[in-house]
Design an enzyme around this catalytic site. Structure first.
Site, mmCIF file in Angstrom:
data_model
loop_
_atom_site.group_PDB
_atom_site.id
_atom_site.type_symbol
_atom_site.label_atom_id
_atom_site.label_comp_id
_atom_site.label_asym_id
_atom_site.label_seq_id
_atom_site.Cartn_x
_atom_site.Cartn_y
_atom_site.Cartn_z
ATOM 1 N N PRO A 15 54.503 82.395 70.736
ATOM 2 C CA PRO A 15 53.295 81.593 70.967
ATOM 3 C C PRO A 15 53.502 80.612 72.116
ATOM 4 O O PRO A 15 54.382 79.764 72.065
ATOM 5 C CB PRO A 15 53.100 80.861 69.637
ATOM 6 N N GLU A 16 52.707 80.781 73.159
ATOM 7 C CA GLU A 16 52.711 79.856 74.287
ATOM 8 C C GLU A 16 51.338 79.191 74.326
ATOM 9 O O GLU A 16 50.583 79.312 73.364
ATOM 10 C CB GLU A 16 53.044 80.616 75.585
ATOM 11 N N LYS A 18 52.870 73.237 73.517
ATOM 12 C CA LYS A 18 52.887 74.248 72.455
ATOM 13 C C LYS A 18 52.890 73.610 71.065
ATOM 14 O O LYS A 18 53.118 74.299 70.074
ATOM 15 C CB LYS A 18 54.123 75.147 72.602
ATOM 16 N N ARG A 40 61.779 84.225 61.818
ATOM 17 C CA ARG A 40 63.035 83.748 62.408
ATOM 18 C C ARG A 40 63.362 82.299 62.079
ATOM 19 O O ARG A 40 64.403 81.796 62.488
ATOM 20 C CB ARG A 40 63.025 83.973 63.921
ATOM 21 N N ARG A 66 68.043 83.694 80.310
ATOM 22 C CA ARG A 66 66.731 84.209 79.924
ATOM 23 C C ARG A 66 66.370 85.399 80.799
ATOM 24 O O ARG A 66 66.626 85.385 82.003
ATOM 25 C CB ARG A 66 65.653 83.120 80.073
#
Length: 279
Positions: free
Chosen positions: A2-3, A69, A119, A269
């Site tokens: 989710p951004e 966020k 998670r 990343r």
DNA sequence: AAGAAGTCCTGGGCGC
DNA sequence: TGCGCCCAGGACTTCT
């Protein structure tokens, strides 16, 4: 992941469903949703489920806001219930989910707000003054707000020795981008994620800012990317994953020129870009 | 002091 | 087939 567009989609749903409602009960299954974690192994916050419930029960949700966020459920006490979904968090209003890490019930409503999160990175906490909250106080500007000072942002960006990809993910510079939209924005404006910020010219800044705004707006119009676990406040998938140009497409041909998209690692990343379209 | 790297977590994808 | 390895990433801490 989710951004900004995903969190904003959830915000709109929650605001419509919960504004004006009074919290009647709280159920915490996984204590760490409240306490977070730190590298020392000690909880980040020493709150108990009882203390959390005491601060939340009988509070009215005035409205639901967003900062970067982070979701802010503004309470009648003047404080806010702050939530971060991190990687796999979901805030879904509906019948109680057996696996939810936390549930919040409301006066006169049979359904509950389920916080599901495979998670277990996500967190919920209560802040008396969210503007002073350590997680929120250093956040950068909101890219979709008119108040975003793009020229000033560009000056600070161009003074940095870091790579563009890392800079876009730095929430202190700009709030709300994650890996998906950072990569999409860089494709949109034709700049490589590996490009060092101090090699940008002043003329690169407006297209970069415009690229950020365009991909976020597009993501929002498709109600977010549901590659994996993202769902909106009613548990529905978004459709923005069908409109991505580079994210998750390493090794596939560029939609614009056909060149094979390349993947690189930047500060641990993954990033994907088109070696022909992005300079 | 800024920037890079390590850490938390677990489902899924891959290789053998 | 099945096991094990490794990857994914947001925010925070630690290292260089």
């Amino acid at each position: 992941m989710p951004e900004l567009p995903e969190v904003e989609t959830v915000r709109r749903g929650l605001d419509r469903l919960l504004a004006g409602r009074r919290v009647s009960r709280v159920f915490i299954r996984d204590l760490r949703v409240l306490q977070g974690f730190s590298l020392s192994g000690l909880p980040k916050r020493s709150v108990t489920p009882q203390g959390f419930e005491k601060n939340l029960r009988n509070q009215r949700i005035l409205r639901v806001d967003r900062r970067g966020k982070y979701l802010l459920l503004r309470l009648s006490s003047g404080g806010a219930l702050i939530g971060h979904l991190r990687m796999t968090g979901q805030l879904i209003y509906g019948p109680p989910h057996a696996e939810a890490r936390a549930q919040i019930g409301f006066e006169g409503l049979p359904d509950v707000l389920n916080f599901c999160d495979t998670r277990r990175f996500g967190e919920l906490w209560i802040s008396k003054d969210w503007t002073k909250d350590p997680s929120l106080k250093d956040l950068g500007p909101e890219p979709l707000r008119r108040e975003w000072d793009v020229p000033g942002w560009g000056v600070s960006l161009r003074a940095s020795h870091t790579r563009l990809h890392s800079a876009l993910l730095d929430q202190r510079r700009l709030a709300g981008l994650g890996n998906i939209y950072a990569m999409e924005a860089l494709f949109e404006c034709g700049l490589r994620p590996t490009r060092r910020c101090d090699t940008l010219t002043r003329r690169d800044i407006p297209p970069l800012a415009e690229g950020v705004r365009r991909v976020l707006t597009r993501g929002l119009s498709h109600r977010g990317v549901s590659f994996n676990s993202y769902r909106d406040a009613l548990g529905r998938k978004g459709q923005a994953q069908n409109h991505l140009m580079v994210y998750g497409r390493a090794g596939k041909p560029c939609n614009a020129c056909g060149t094979v998209l390349r993947s690189v690692r930047i500060s641990g990343r993954g990033a994907v870009f088109c070696p022909r379209c992005q300079k």
